[in-house]
Design an enzyme around this catalytic site. Structure first.
Site, PDB file in Angstrom:
ATOM      1  N   TYR A 152       3.945 -12.191 -22.892  1.00 38.15           N
ATOM      2  CA  TYR A 152       4.939 -13.835 -22.753  1.00 38.15           C
ATOM      3  C   TYR A 152       5.438 -13.506 -21.678  1.00 38.15           C
ATOM      4  CZ  TYR A 152       5.530 -12.754 -27.290  1.00 38.15           C
ATOM      5  OH  TYR A 152       5.525 -12.436 -29.299  1.00 38.15           O
ATOM      6  N   PHE A 438      13.285  -6.571 -33.255  1.00 35.52           N
ATOM      7  CA  PHE A 438      13.778  -8.398 -33.556  1.00 35.52           C
ATOM      8  C   PHE A 438      13.229  -8.943 -34.216  1.00 35.52           C
ATOM      9  CE2 PHE A 438      15.972  -8.872 -30.038  1.00 35.52           C
ATOM     10  CZ  PHE A 438      15.764  -9.684 -29.641  1.00 35.52           C
TER      11      PHE A 438
END
Length: 438
Positions: A152, A438
């Site tokens: 990322y 999440f």
């Protein structure tokens, strides 16, 4: 609001060039939703789900924007070959209990690409499409938790929250902390589930890095979904009530029996929420003083737990692991930096680089004695005091990562005095933490 945002046309074109189709999943389309859930589950190497369980899993995505990439030539063209979900969440930022600060952030999850379709630019199209969608929706920051830490940064994300796993040897951890004024009592899981939202919401106000929970995730924590009910038979729930009888915290835990010594159980804490210091002390003391227990384990906790200062032998409280957890991506520098309180008055000029072009520029952050801040773009020709990539600005944002450390690591350019000034301003009185994935 986010449900109505259209597909990103740049990513749609890139995916079409790869011979694939980029589409939103209609929340009202059960068949499409089930197919998307099956792809998401497969992408994380979990067991496949039948139609009934997939429909139940869809409850977690009621408020999410689900996107899929489809190969209409595949053997099962209805199942996407890549997935992503996103929604607007409330993120707690640094302040004090009296100065509770939150901001809206674009939460990104369910990022999967089928191994049959890798190396075709799908992940890049999905992630960059999510960032452009967030910008179009006026969101200043994107957030995610990651299964692979090497993916990322190329999209401008960096770790802003570290979490730790802790192990406590209860034979050595004699309680020396404060005596809680309230009481701990066992409660039925379903009854506590009905109170959990309010208790956790109040606790979250003082913990930077925490985000909104959602209904089905709470149900999973409490073992109240079809896929968690069986394995949660041994899950116990306790609640801490203050001296006035008001619920101020709770814990969920399991007992793991030692294979050869019944007096040496291990307690595995699966959820621990405390609104007040009193509740924190009361719940931890209860857990550490359980009979027939020699170890308590807890994960996704703060890297600096007060607990180690509440027992006679601090070496009984061991940090068994520490890892990156919440990653942030700044999309609007002034809106992000003014959404939190700061620890001291001051002024810092930043030169910010952004390879994707969302947030590059020179910015001046000014803070006052109250902790409030102003942040403006600047065209001043003088050199900025700090030069850094947008990823490092995200790492600094919640006050859990040190500018001096990043400077020493070569991740930002600044004088030692400028790095120390950032740390004085950005310091959070409570270390940031995030207690869920999440």
């Amino acid at each position: 609001m986010h449900h109505s945002l259209p597909l990103d046309p740049t990513s749609a074109a890139a995916i079409a060039d790869a011979g694939l189709r980029y589409a939103l999943v209609d929340p009202g389309d059960e068949a499409g939703g089930v197919a998307w859930v099956r792809a998401d589950v497969r992408g994380f190497h979990a067991d496949d789900v039948d139609h009934k369980d997939a429909v139940d899993n869809l409850r977690a995505f009621t408020d999410r924007r689900m996107t899929g990439v489809y190969d209409d030539t595949a053997a099962s063209p209805e199942i996407p070959v890549a997935t992503v979900s996103s929604w607007v969440t409330s993120l707690t930022t640094p302040g004090t209990p009296e100065q509770t600060q939150t901001m809206d952030a674009w939460a990104i999850s369910s990022v999967t690409v089928s191994p049959t379709h890798r190396r075709r630019g799908i992940a890049r199209a999905l992630l960059e499409g999510e960032l452009r969608t967030a910008v179009a929706g006026g969101l200043p920051l994107a957030a995610l938790t990651v299964s692979e830490a090497t993916i990322y940064r190329r999209f401008g994300f960096a770790c802003a929250v570290l979490v730790a796993d802790w192990s406590i040897d209860t034979r050595r951890a004699k309680w020396t902390g404060p005596a809680a004024r309230g009481r701990v009592q066992f409660v039925e899981r379903a009854a506590l589930r009905a109170q959990a939202d309010d208790i956790e919401r109040r606790a979250r106000r003082s913990i930077p890095g925490e985000v909104d929970r959602w209904g089905r995730r709470w149900d999973e924590f409490f073992g109240l979904t079809p896929d968690t009910e069986k394995e949660s038979k041994g899950l116990r729930a306790v609640r801490y009530d203050d001296e006035n009888g008001e619920p101020q915290g709770f814990a969920l835990f399991k007992l793991k029996e030692h294979e050869s010594d019944f007096s040496a159980h291990t307690v595995v804490v699966t959820e621990f929420v405390a609104v007040t210091d009193d509740a924190y002390a009361g719940l931890w003391r209860f857990l550490l003083e359980l009979d027939l227990v020699t170890e308590v384990r807890a994960s996704l906790r703060s890297v600096d737990e007060p607990l180690r200062w509440m027992v006679a032998d601090a070496r009984a409280v061991r940090k068994t692991a520490e890892s990156d957890h919440l990653w942030l991506r700044v999309l609007d520098v002034p809106a992000t930096l003014t959404s939190r309180r700061y620890a001291a008055p001051g002024s810092i000029a930043f030169d910010v680089r952004d390879a994707l072009g969302f947030a590059a520029g020179r910015f001046v952050l000014s803070t006052d004695a109250s902790g409030a801040a102003a942040c403006t773009a600047s065209d001043a020709p003088a050199d900025a005091e700090v030069s850094l990539d947008i990823a490092e600005l995200g790492a600094l944002f919640l006050g859990g990562i040190s500018a001096a450390t990043l400077r020493a690591a070569g991740r930002l350019t600044a004088t030692p005095d400028a790095a120390a000034a950032i740390d004085r301003l950005f310091l959070s009185p409570t270390p940031p933490r995030l207690g869920i994935w999440f």
